[in-house]
Design an enzyme around this catalytic site. Structure first.
Site, short mmCIF file in Angstrom:
data_model
loop_
_atom_site.label_atom_id
_atom_site.label_comp_id
_atom_site.label_asym_id
_atom_site.label_seq_id
_atom_site.Cartn_x
_atom_site.Cartn_y
_atom_site.Cartn_z
N LEU A 101 0.86 -1.18 0.00
CA LEU A 101 0.00 0.00 0.00
C LEU A 101 0.89 1.23 0.00
O LEU A 101 1.99 1.21 0.57
CB LEU A 101 -0.89 0.03 1.25
N ASP A 102 0.42 2.30 -0.62
CA ASP A 102 1.16 3.56 -0.55
C ASP A 102 1.35 3.97 0.90
O ASP A 102 0.55 3.62 1.77
CB ASP A 102 0.40 4.67 -1.29
N ARG A 103 2.39 4.75 1.15
CA ARG A 103 2.69 5.19 2.52
C ARG A 103 1.45 5.80 3.20
O ARG A 103 1.16 5.50 4.37
CB ARG A 103 3.81 6.24 2.50
N ARG A 132 -5.89 6.71 -6.98
CA ARG A 132 -5.65 8.14 -6.84
C ARG A 132 -5.60 8.83 -8.20
O ARG A 132 -6.16 9.92 -8.39
CB ARG A 132 -4.36 8.37 -6.06
#
Length: 238
Positions: A76-78, A175
């Site tokens: 997962l993205d930060r 996103r």
């Protein structure tokens, strides 16, 4: 034994690694709920403040010579919170990654504005620019197919609350798709508006086939409280 697999007793909260809540653990997999702001894996500059490092230390239980390990299956993205599964053996990692396209991944997001279509499918080819940002292209030889399903669950004067089906797993896919539709995720400083707050994107539900037993398993993580500061999220919040 549950479904042919040995399930380990989940430790009390005080033994959880910082920034991670353990949802499930057995001899093959370790499933956690990651907070926003924590990297999944290390970078050239950040080595220890990652989910991978913290879980590696957790399974070693303080024994530096321990052979216990965790293996990264996906990321997962930060700034995205939610469910991540790690493998505890190379075979489990290989099995999960080979079958990843068959698993169900459900996200929740709060985006800016009111979406005209309350349910739909966003499809494009995603490519990475020289600035490492992703963008949609019509050139299928330059990008990879990305498909994102969404449904509006609620909206107010400022925001829409979405349930999202991640049908492919490209970098920053959700996103990028929402931003290009004119509805960036709240607090998305890379693709949206530079504003205060945490990214309102959460990996809420992951359904997999267990790599050893073959059992179908679903793991869920309730929404962080800051989602409900933006919009009524009903029973999805914790």
């Amino acid at each position: 034994m549950t479904g042919g697999k040995t399930v380990l007793r989940v430790p009390s909260r005080r033994h959880w690694p910082r920034g991670l809540a353990i949802l499930h653990e057995d001899r093959d997999i370790l499933v956690v709920n990651k907070v926003s702001g924590l990297l999944t894996m290390g970078t050239d500059r950040v080595k220890q403040s990652t989910a991978y490092y913290l879980l590696r230390e957790y399974v070693r239980k303080g024994n530096r010579k321990s052979q216990n390990r965790v293996y990264i299956v996906h990321r997962l993205d930060r700034d995205t919170s939610g469910v991540i599964v790690f493998a505890k053996t190379p075979d489990a990692k290989r099995n999960l990654q080979d079958n990843w396209h068959d698993f169900s991944k459900v996200y929740y997001a709060v985006v800016h504005g009111s979406m005209d279509l309350k349910e739909g499918l966003i499809s494009s080819y995603l490519a990475e620019g020289k600035n490492f940002k992703m963008y949609s292209t019509d050139d299928d030889s330059n990008g990879k197919l990305a498909r994102t399903g969404y449904k509006v669950l609620n909206q107010n004067d400022d925001y829409s609350f979405l349930e999202i089906a991640l049908l492919t797993g490209r970098k920053n896919q959700i996103r990028v798709h929402l931003a290009e539709k004119g509805h960036p995720v709240v607090a998305d400083k890379l693709y949206g508006i530079k504003e205060k707050g945490k990214l309102a994107l959460h990996a809420a539900k992951l359904t997999i086939t267990h790599p050893w037993s073959g059992a179908r398993m679903t793991f869920e993580a309730g929404l962080p409280s800051y989602f409900s500061d933006l919009i009524d999220v009903g029973s999805s919040s914790v």
